[in-house]
Scaffold this active site. Sequence first.
Site, PDB file in Angstrom:
ATOM      1  CB  SER A 354      23.608  29.279  70.411  1.00 20.98           C
ATOM      2  OG  SER A 354      24.082  28.455  69.547  1.00 20.98           O
ATOM      3  CG  HIS A 470      22.407  23.900  68.135  1.00 19.55           C
ATOM      4  ND1 HIS A 470      23.443  23.839  67.443  1.00 19.55           N
ATOM      5  CD2 HIS A 470      21.992  25.495  67.903  1.00 19.55           C
ATOM      6  CE1 HIS A 470      24.242  24.810  66.858  1.00 19.55           C
ATOM      7  NE2 HIS A 470      23.716  26.287  67.173  1.00 19.55           N
TER       8      HIS A 470
END
Length: 528
Positions: A354, A470
């Site tokens: 990410s 997340h």
Amino acid sequence: MSKKSLAILMRARMRGAPNEPHGHRPQQISRSAPNPSRDRSHSSNLADSNGISAKDVKEWMQASISIPAGSRDPADAYLEEFSQGYLMLSQEGRRELLLALSRDYDVNRARVRELMRQYLSLELSHGATDDQQSSGLDDDGALSTFYRMERNLRDALKPMYAEFFERLNAHPGGLKLLAILRADLLVFLGEENLPSLRALDSYLKEKLITWLSPAALELHQITWDDSASLLEKIVAYEVRGCPPNKKSNRLEEKAECWSSLLWIFPSGNPSAQLGEPLIFIEVALLKDVACSIQEVLWDDPPIPECEARCALFYSISSTQPGLSGINLGKFLLKRVIDMLRKDVPSIAIFATLSPIPGFMQWLLSKLASQIKLAEAETEEAKLLDMGSGSAFRESLLLQDEEKIILESFTENVTGKSGIEIMHYLLQSSEWVKSECLSAALKPPLMRLCARYLHKEKKRGKALDAVANFHLQNGAIVERINWMADQSEKGIRQSGGIMVNYVYRLEEIDKNAQSYLSTGHIHASPRLC
């Protein structure tokens, strides 16, 4: 190392509207809706080049709102006129219409005040207290009056545009248009933060969250037998940001890629025509967790799917600006994980690669504030002829880190601190071209990035938006990777650093609940 690329998309019933803001607008507009009072030639509003003015579209909107519930045909005709007319308006025309919608169709506050006055004037019968009243110790007649007034108050507190949104959502192509409306709202709010537009956006966002709830979503796997237009859209999204010489074959070889599609069936009808994609996720099937985007995109030679041990989510993208802030990805990730566990049993690790979009902005702001504090303390010390210290000063650089930065910077550093040099270097990407400077900046950047992800918060939650996404889904911060994204954007956003979040299936729910309730950020020991 190889990968299988998995593109998962959400789609909604968004037919009948072009893919704004860059889609093709309709060339002509239907005139089917009856409106004898309308005379376009005498409109007081300036019309766009296609002959449609904001006044025209307002009239269609007003007509669709005014028709009593149950009169479906006339309402549908006006909604169709409004939908096509809105898309033909210029940005200024859209702004004018949304301002009118937010102000003229807001809550009827005069009605609310009158109902509140009536409600407060009601007396508790038989001298009952509030506790007795709420406990049902009063007679049924008095309670019925209270319930009726409370119901009326709830109805009055609804903005008048609520019914319009409901009708538009039920109209073919209406959900797509509502997403376009909100995308325009967000643009206009960025230009001028008006309270009426904020309230309109907040209400529309809440309704979109309801209409796009997980209960309305169904997972469907794409095959190469799907329509060419659908596959072309996937290709268009899939190759965005890929290396040029990889674009031609990312989705061309059937053995190298498989895709699935997530869309919405508002009526629960799987045979309904599919609409525009809402969100998609790309997954690489690898032997281990990748530590750079280059490692994911350049995946030769391939490995057999049965040997893959890691499913790496490396891109989660929304295709609809109007759905900003609506967490569709949470449902998407859980469904994809379940699907992968069934289809690829060898997968044991579910992780991400990410970006860290807010890191460099945060760091530059920190460095700049520390430089200003140091300058202020120096001036104060000169005036008072004594040393001074600020409670807001902190040592962003360790002693050894500062020494290495000073030694690595070849220009004149007389009187400059390590923080000043670091701030200067990070304002451009030139430092990346120097091995010496990169090596000097790596230790402090990696250490401060770990702090940013693990410690820095806003309203009790992770400061970084991607981290917050997340973490609230139950992941842990596993590892940060140096020079994982060497693109210009990657260097500008995070100094090239990317992060791996890991979803440990047995801990997802516990981690998510802990983060949402206390803000605790779960991270691997190597990061703490």
